[in-house]
Design a protein around this motif. Sequence first.
Motif, PDB file in Angstrom:
ATOM      1  N   THR A   1      -9.164   3.092 -11.720  1.00 64.36           N
ATOM      2  CA  THR A   1     -10.432   3.650 -11.263  1.00 64.36           C
ATOM      3  C   THR A   1     -10.409   5.134 -11.653  1.00 64.36           C
ATOM      4  O   THR A   1      -9.596   5.517 -12.490  1.00 64.36           O
ATOM      5  N   VAL A   2     -11.307   5.929 -11.104  1.00 65.81           N
ATOM      6  CA  VAL A   2     -11.315   7.354 -11.457  1.00 65.81           C
ATOM      7  C   VAL A   2     -11.275   8.219 -10.206  1.00 65.81           C
ATOM      8  O   VAL A   2     -11.570   7.766  -9.105  1.00 65.81           O
ATOM      9  N   LYS A   3     -10.876   9.464 -10.412  1.00 68.79           N
ATOM     10  CA  LYS A   3     -11.041  10.508  -9.397  1.00 68.79           C
ATOM     11  C   LYS A   3     -11.785  11.634 -10.090  1.00 68.79           C
ATOM     12  O   LYS A   3     -11.477  11.948 -11.249  1.00 68.79           O
ATOM     13  N   TYR A   4     -12.730  12.246  -9.384  1.00 71.07           N
ATOM     14  CA  TYR A   4     -13.302  13.502  -9.863  1.00 71.07           C
ATOM     15  C   TYR A   4     -12.506  14.624  -9.205  1.00 71.07           C
ATOM     16  O   TYR A   4     -12.371  14.659  -7.982  1.00 71.07           O
ATOM     17  N   ILE A   5     -11.988  15.535 -10.042  1.00 77.52           N
ATOM     18  CA  ILE A   5     -11.140  16.634  -9.575  1.00 77.52           C
ATOM     19  C   ILE A   5     -11.891  17.938  -9.819  1.00 77.52           C
ATOM     20  O   ILE A   5     -12.192  18.273 -10.963  1.00 77.52           O
ATOM     21  N   MET A   6     -12.214  18.639  -8.739  1.00 75.69           N
ATOM     22  CA  MET A   6     -12.978  19.885  -8.880  1.00 75.69           C
ATOM     23  C   MET A   6     -12.097  21.076  -8.490  1.00 75.69           C
ATOM     24  O   MET A   6     -11.535  21.091  -7.397  1.00 75.69           O
TER      25      MET A   6
ATOM     26  N   LYS B   1       1.544   4.293  -3.346  1.00 76.74           N
ATOM     27  CA  LYS B   1       1.548   5.769  -3.372  1.00 76.74           C
ATOM     28  C   LYS B   1       2.620   6.276  -4.321  1.00 76.74           C
ATOM     29  O   LYS B   1       2.393   7.215  -5.090  1.00 76.74           O
TER      30      LYS B   1
ATOM     31  N   LYS C   1       0.835  -1.207   0.000  1.00 73.73           N
ATOM     32  CA  LYS C   1       0.000   0.000   0.000  1.00 73.73           C
ATOM     33  C   LYS C   1       0.869   1.256   0.000  1.00 73.73           C
ATOM     34  O   LYS C   1       0.572   2.229  -0.705  1.00 73.73           O
TER      35      LYS C   1
ATOM     36  N   ASP D   1      -6.984  -3.274  -2.728  1.00 76.42           N
ATOM     37  CA  ASP D   1      -8.129  -2.651  -3.393  1.00 76.42           C
ATOM     38  C   ASP D   1      -8.943  -3.612  -4.232  1.00 76.42           C
ATOM     39  O   ASP D   1     -10.136  -3.398  -4.436  1.00 76.42           O
TER      40      ASP D   1
ATOM     41  N   LEU E   1      -5.735   1.650  -9.393  1.00 82.11           N
ATOM     42  CA  LEU E   1      -6.599   1.137  -8.324  1.00 82.11           C
ATOM     43  C   LEU E   1      -5.888   1.209  -6.974  1.00 82.11           C
ATOM     44  O   LEU E   1      -6.505   1.468  -5.962  1.00 82.11           O
ATOM     45  N   GLY E   2      -4.594   0.947  -6.939  1.00 82.48           N
ATOM     46  CA  GLY E   2      -3.837   0.964  -5.683  1.00 82.48           C
ATOM     47  C   GLY E   2      -3.036  -0.305  -5.518  1.00 82.48           C
ATOM     48  O   GLY E   2      -1.947  -0.442  -6.053  1.00 82.48           O
TER      49      GLY E   2
ATOM     50  N   SER F   1       1.847   5.361  -8.051  1.00 86.99           N
ATOM     51  CA  SER F   1       0.789   6.152  -8.694  1.00 86.99           C
ATOM     52  C   SER F   1       1.314   7.475  -9.225  1.00 86.99           C
ATOM     53  O   SER F   1       0.659   8.127 -10.033  1.00 86.99           O
ATOM     54  N   THR F   2       2.501   7.891  -8.769  1.00 86.32           N
ATOM     55  CA  THR F   2       3.037   9.183  -9.222  1.00 86.32           C
ATOM     56  C   THR F   2       4.150   9.023 -10.259  1.00 86.32           C
ATOM     57  O   THR F   2       4.690  10.020 -10.729  1.00 86.32           O
TER      58      THR F   2
END
Lengths: 420, 420
Positions: free
Chosen positions: B408-413, B22, B18, B203, B120-121, B25-26
């Motif tokens: 998966t997705v992220k919503y970024i506002m 991190k 896990k 995940d 996903l992780g 993912s970058t």
Amino acid sequence: MMTIKEKVNVEEQAIRAKKAAKVLSTLSTEKKNEALMTIANFLEREYHEILKANVVDLDNGKTKGYDEAFMDRLSLSKERIFEFANGLRNVAILDDPTGKVLSGWTLDNGLTVEKISVPLGVIGMIYEARPNVTVDATGLALKSGNAIVLKGGSSAISSNERIVDVIHQALEETDIPKDAVQFIATTDREATKQLFTMKQHIDVLIPRGGGSLINAVVNNATVPVLETGVGNCHIYIDKEADLQKALSIFVNAKTDRPAVCNAAETLIVHKEWFTNHHQHLVATLAEHNITVYGDEHIISVIPDARKATEHEWANEFLNMSIAIKAVDHVSEAIEHIDEYGTKHSEAIITENKETAHEFFKQVDAAALYHNASTRFTDGGALGFGAEIGISTQKLHARGPMGLPALTTVKYIMTGDGQIR
Amino acid sequence: MMTIKEKVNVEEQAIRAKKAAKVLSTLSTEKKNEALMTIANFLEREYHEILKANVVDLDNGKTKGYDEAFMDRLSLSKERIFEFANGLRNVAILDDPTGKVLSGWTLDNGLTVEKISVPLGVIGMIYEARPNVTVDATGLALKSGNAIVLKGGSSAISSNERIVDVIHQALEETDIPKDAVQFIATTDREATKQLFTMKQHIDVLIPRGGGSLINAVVNNATVPVLETGVGNCHIYIDKEADLQKALSIFVNAKTDRPAVCNAAETLIVHKEWFTNHHQHLVATLAEHNITVYGDEHIISVIPDARKATEHEWANEFLNMSIAIKAVDHVSEAIEHIDEYGTKHSEAIITENKETAHEFFKQVDAAALYHNASTRFTDGGALGFGAEIGISTQKLHARGPMGLPALTTVKYIMTGDGQIR
């Protein structure tokens, strides 16, 4: 508590739903819309009957001594029923999510491949007091060509049963098998458990309600689950946050509707910002009668703040309380969110775009905000048109789920004798 | 069987994964590709060491008296290891599935919304004998920015351990945390069970193997599962089927690789076609030494055919046997598939497009074929570039799963103080 009437056969109902789902999956968009409009009209025509049934639930609730918030969720009125009807009309005008060719190509051997969207089949909806879920979920299921099995909370059983009667009348009127909408008319919890393992008949379970309901479904179901809703949301005020934006976003996220899943439950403040602005923050907290639980740093500064324990960091208040933590760096805020967040909605308030970018990259959640309120995590607010729930899981759908979340795909291959 | 070495701490390994996720993912696409290329090179360089470890597993397998097919899946060679390496190189050139803006819009209040694809992780991979899964799954996980926890079959433990050693060397060489690839080095089944419930750290679980493995995971896991693989696939020969297409597609689907999930297990024949062509069918069956289990109608015509029982209709043979059923109508074929199919791959052979269309509409499966072999249900054959498995579930991903299934997705506002 069980009455003769409550001896339901859950499996038989699920089998009927599965059979009806076959018909539903072949209906035209026009036919499905006609059904939604007819249900809407019938709900308005029969509102009086529904209100009578609702009185039974309300009387029962009073006897049982449910609290005011609970009674409010349970309570119907002519206006609310007409709102339900308009909700269905709004779903009717949305784009049909099924039958879309999502992609297509031809292999070198001439085999054509098409990926098309199709209904999931049978949706199992397990929910608590709100009777509006009965209407909303049915509308979204039918629009996406799915059958639905409804297991609402015991406290609303009379209202739900009457609403489903009206839905059935409308389906008959439009020549759609009424078996497509099954209502499990019992207060027996065993009935809910039976739904957990009916993989043969139910394609997905959607729990809507509190954490304990959702966990019961997630931990015990072998049917795939669309996990919704628990939101232990954080607002992080960075050292480079604008004071007015920080306060107004915090107040909105905390106080606009404290009982909903996209409300803020923990405020994380950078110590530099807190040192400079704590008087404004304290005044704002007092003005809105917000109860504060803080870490050592916070309680040494904010009068009347209580000591936050593991319980406050880890759980939703769903009321006018907030947990506040002070940090030395954005990374410390991210670590706290990693540990306690429920991957729902997380916000950073800062004028530094790079810090916001870091927050977006590192925080693992469905919805991330820079200088905006977490309250926007909502199908309606984000422009999805309708919402079956807010997914806090990562598979299938994440964040607000609109109609496409109720579909799956088929790969369709057409050839003239191709072999491998 | 347990040795000191086998006292593993599964939870600690999952936590390490896990944490590494991190970092993963970058990573840039270039960095991830560099890792895959380096692993490929190192596998080729170290093939001799891997073969030595494989001999230990093979000796063990012989002692235990595993059958030939099993030993074949377990067995490595220089050529196979070089194939694994080339598989990784092929994944390296695929499009990075993460960081894509899948959709984006701006609300009336100025808040911008972006839906972006993210890893996903941590992926938990539970599989049986084939050591190639160790390499393939690692490659797909890393390319999609995910960490992976590998729990391979006990019979391949020595080979897998050596392969993971080589992967770790390559990750160190490329400055990527080797914790991103965790190998659970034990033959203790309890270790697998521990993975089932580690929602905090894992995940998604992906089981690859036989039906009993997959069912054990699906029925006991609280971690979301991507269900793969069991394919009780049917070929339906309609009354309007072309004889040559029918026979060649049937032979291909049944005999090309009988042990795989997209092979045909039941043949359904329209009685009219069967009456006209049974001599050709019988000759074809004999030519390929196919053992027949049939219903009453079939055994009255085909010499040596045994009576098919519920067991033959409901299960995969995974060998050179076929169950054959005769029907009066396409709807009867569809009903049989509804009852016994595993929603994997189903084919209709007919010259009548409307009948094919009916079949496509009514049959609920991931992949449907008109006049083509079910053997095409495969990420490679359909042009996905790579495949983590074939999903027989409806949520998240259905059919062959390529790299996007591991995201998966992220919503970024992004706003400037928007509140609701």
